[in-house]
Design a protein around this motif. Sequence first.
Motif, PDB file in Angstrom:
ATOM      1  N   PRO A   1       1.070  -1.037   0.128  1.00 16.28           N
ATOM      2  CA  PRO A   1      -0.030  -0.156  -0.168  1.00 16.28           C
ATOM      3  C   PRO A   1       1.196   1.592  -0.124  1.00 16.28           C
ATOM      4  N   GLU A   2       1.399   1.570  -0.682  1.00 14.94           N
ATOM      5  CA  GLU A   2       2.332   2.932  -1.366  1.00 14.94           C
ATOM      6  C   GLU A   2       1.651   3.831  -0.879  1.00 14.94           C
ATOM      7  N   ASP A   3       0.367   4.152  -0.248  1.00 19.71           N
ATOM      8  CA  ASP A   3      -0.552   6.202  -0.072  1.00 19.71           C
ATOM      9  C   ASP A   3       0.266   5.487   1.386  1.00 19.71           C
ATOM     10  N   ASN A   4      -0.302   4.779   1.813  1.00 18.72           N
ATOM     11  CA  ASN A   4       0.507   4.564   3.203  1.00 18.72           C
ATOM     12  C   ASN A   4       1.779   4.980   3.884  1.00 18.72           C
ATOM     13  N   ILE A   5       2.607   4.735   2.712  1.00 24.38           N
ATOM     14  CA  ILE A   5       4.426   4.427   2.954  1.00 24.38           C
ATOM     15  C   ILE A   5       4.935   5.858   2.484  1.00 24.38           C
ATOM     16  N   LEU A   6       4.067   6.691   1.515  1.00 25.33           N
ATOM     17  CA  LEU A   6       4.667   8.153   0.838  1.00 25.33           C
ATOM     18  C   LEU A   6       3.879   8.321   1.618  1.00 25.33           C
ATOM     19  N   ASN A   7       2.588   9.011   1.913  1.00 21.22           N
ATOM     20  CA  ASN A   7       2.158  10.131   2.715  1.00 21.22           C
ATOM     21  C   ASN A   7       2.543  10.357   3.627  1.00 21.22           C
ATOM     22  N   THR A   8       3.578   9.749   4.356  1.00 16.06           N
ATOM     23  CA  THR A   8       4.324   9.949   5.832  1.00 16.06           C
ATOM     24  C   THR A   8       4.966  11.320   5.973  1.00 16.06           C
ATOM     25  N   GLY A   9       5.425  11.440   4.525  1.00 17.87           N
ATOM     26  CA  GLY A   9       5.967  13.386   4.701  1.00 17.87           C
ATOM     27  C   GLY A   9       7.394  12.875   4.492  1.00 17.87           C
ATOM     28  N   ASN A  10       7.681  11.644   4.368  1.00 17.22           N
ATOM     29  CA  ASN A  10       9.007  11.113   5.385  1.00 17.22           C
ATOM     30  C   ASN A  10       9.682  11.510   3.538  1.00 17.22           C
ATOM     31  N   PHE A  11       9.403  11.314   2.299  1.00 14.20           N
ATOM     32  CA  PHE A  11       9.371  10.881   1.129  1.00 14.20           C
ATOM     33  C   PHE A  11       9.074  12.325  -0.358  1.00 14.20           C
ATOM     34  N   PRO A  12       8.896  13.669   0.534  1.00 11.63           N
ATOM     35  CA  PRO A  12       8.456  14.814  -0.585  1.00 11.63           C
ATOM     36  C   PRO A  12       9.020  14.408  -2.174  1.00 11.63           C
ATOM     37  N   ASN A  13       9.982  14.520  -2.341  1.00  8.30           N
ATOM     38  CA  ASN A  13      10.110  13.855  -3.842  1.00  8.30           C
ATOM     39  C   ASN A  13       9.605  12.812  -5.069  1.00  8.30           C
ATOM     40  N   LEU A  14       9.782  11.645  -3.956  1.00 10.66           N
ATOM     41  CA  LEU A  14       8.925  10.529  -4.543  1.00 10.66           C
ATOM     42  C   LEU A  14       7.293  10.938  -4.570  1.00 10.66           C
ATOM     43  N   MET A  15       7.083  11.833  -3.498  1.00  9.22           N
ATOM     44  CA  MET A  15       5.566  12.113  -3.759  1.00  9.22           C
ATOM     45  C   MET A  15       4.588  13.173  -5.315  1.00  9.22           C
ATOM     46  N   GLU A  16       5.960  14.127  -5.595  1.00 10.95           N
ATOM     47  CA  GLU A  16       5.876  14.400  -6.958  1.00 10.95           C
ATOM     48  C   GLU A  16       5.750  13.775  -7.910  1.00 10.95           C
ATOM     49  N   VAL A  17       6.620  12.876  -8.033  1.00 12.77           N
ATOM     50  CA  VAL A  17       7.380  11.564  -9.293  1.00 12.77           C
ATOM     51  C   VAL A  17       5.924  11.395  -8.939  1.00 12.77           C
ATOM     52  N   MET A  18       4.872  10.357  -8.579  1.00 14.76           N
ATOM     53  CA  MET A  18       3.862  10.756  -8.302  1.00 14.76           C
ATOM     54  C   MET A  18       3.152  11.004  -8.662  1.00 14.76           C
ATOM     55  N   ARG A  19       3.168  12.081  -8.107  1.00 16.28           N
ATOM     56  CA  ARG A  19       1.544  13.617  -8.788  1.00 16.28           C
ATOM     57  C   ARG A  19       2.075  13.829 -10.065  1.00 16.28           C
ATOM     58  N   ILE A  20       2.797  14.323 -10.914  1.00 12.48           N
ATOM     59  CA  ILE A  20       3.787  13.609 -11.802  1.00 12.48           C
ATOM     60  C   ILE A  20       3.069  13.033 -13.615  1.00 12.48           C
ATOM     61  N   GLY A  21       3.575  11.733 -12.441  1.00 12.88           N
ATOM     62  CA  GLY A  21       2.560  10.487 -13.303  1.00 12.88           C
ATOM     63  C   GLY A  21       3.198  10.040 -14.750  1.00 12.88           C
TER      64      GLY A  21
END
Length: 217
Positions: free
Chosen positions: A166-186
Motif C-alpha cells: 500500500p504505497e499511500d501508507n508509506i509515501l503519505n508520511t511526509g518523509n518522501f516529498p520527492n517520491l510524492m512529486e514523481v507520483m504526482r507527475i505520473g
Amino acid sequence: MKNNLEINDKQNKIIEAALELLNEKGYNELSLRDIAKKLDVKAPAIYWHFKNKAMLLDYMAEYILQKELGDFEPRKDEQTWQDWLTYNINLFRKAMLSYRDGGRVVAGAHLFPAVTLAKFMEYSLVSLCSSGMDIKTATSVMITSIRYTFGYVIEEQSDKYSDKAPEDNILNTGNFPNLMEVMRIGDTEDTAFKLGLELIIVGGSEVMSKKASIETK
C-alpha cells in the motif's frame, strides 16, 4: 513463426503452447508437465524436441523477438544512429511486452538459439560504427541500451502482475516529498522509458563529440 532456425511443426506447436501458458501462469509457474498437458501428450514427448526447460525458453525468446524484429536491418546512410537505435530499441521493448514475463524470458536467453538477439547486437554495432563511432563507445552504448531495456521491461512487467504494498501508507508520511512529486507527475511507462533511453543516447553522442574534439587537436 518466421525464424532463422530450423523448427519443425511439432517444435513450433510446443513453443506456441508454452507461450500461451506463459501468458496464463507467468514465468515462475511455467512447467514442461503443464505444456505437455495442454498439448495432450506425455512429458517425454516434449523432451524429445527440447532436452530441458532452459532450451525451450531459449526458443521461446527467439519466437518473441522475431515477432517485431524479424525483418530489421542495419542503419541506412540517410538515417542517424540515434534514430536507428531509438526506433529499434522500442521494437525490442515492444516484443518483450507482447508476452507476460517476456522480459525475463529474453533477458535469460543464450545467443544461440536466440539468434535474433545476437543479430540485434551485431546490427547495433554496425549501425553505430558506420556513423563514425569507435567500436569501444559503440559497444558501451549498445550494451547499456539493451540492459536498460531488459531491466525496465522486467520491472514494468513485475509491477503489472505483483501484489504491491500500500504505497499511500508509506509515501503519505511526509518523509518522501520527492517520491510524492514523481507520483504526482505520473508519466506513462512509454514516456519514462523514452526519457531514459534518450539519456543513454545523449551520453553516447557526447562521448563521440569529445573524442572527435581530442582527435582534431
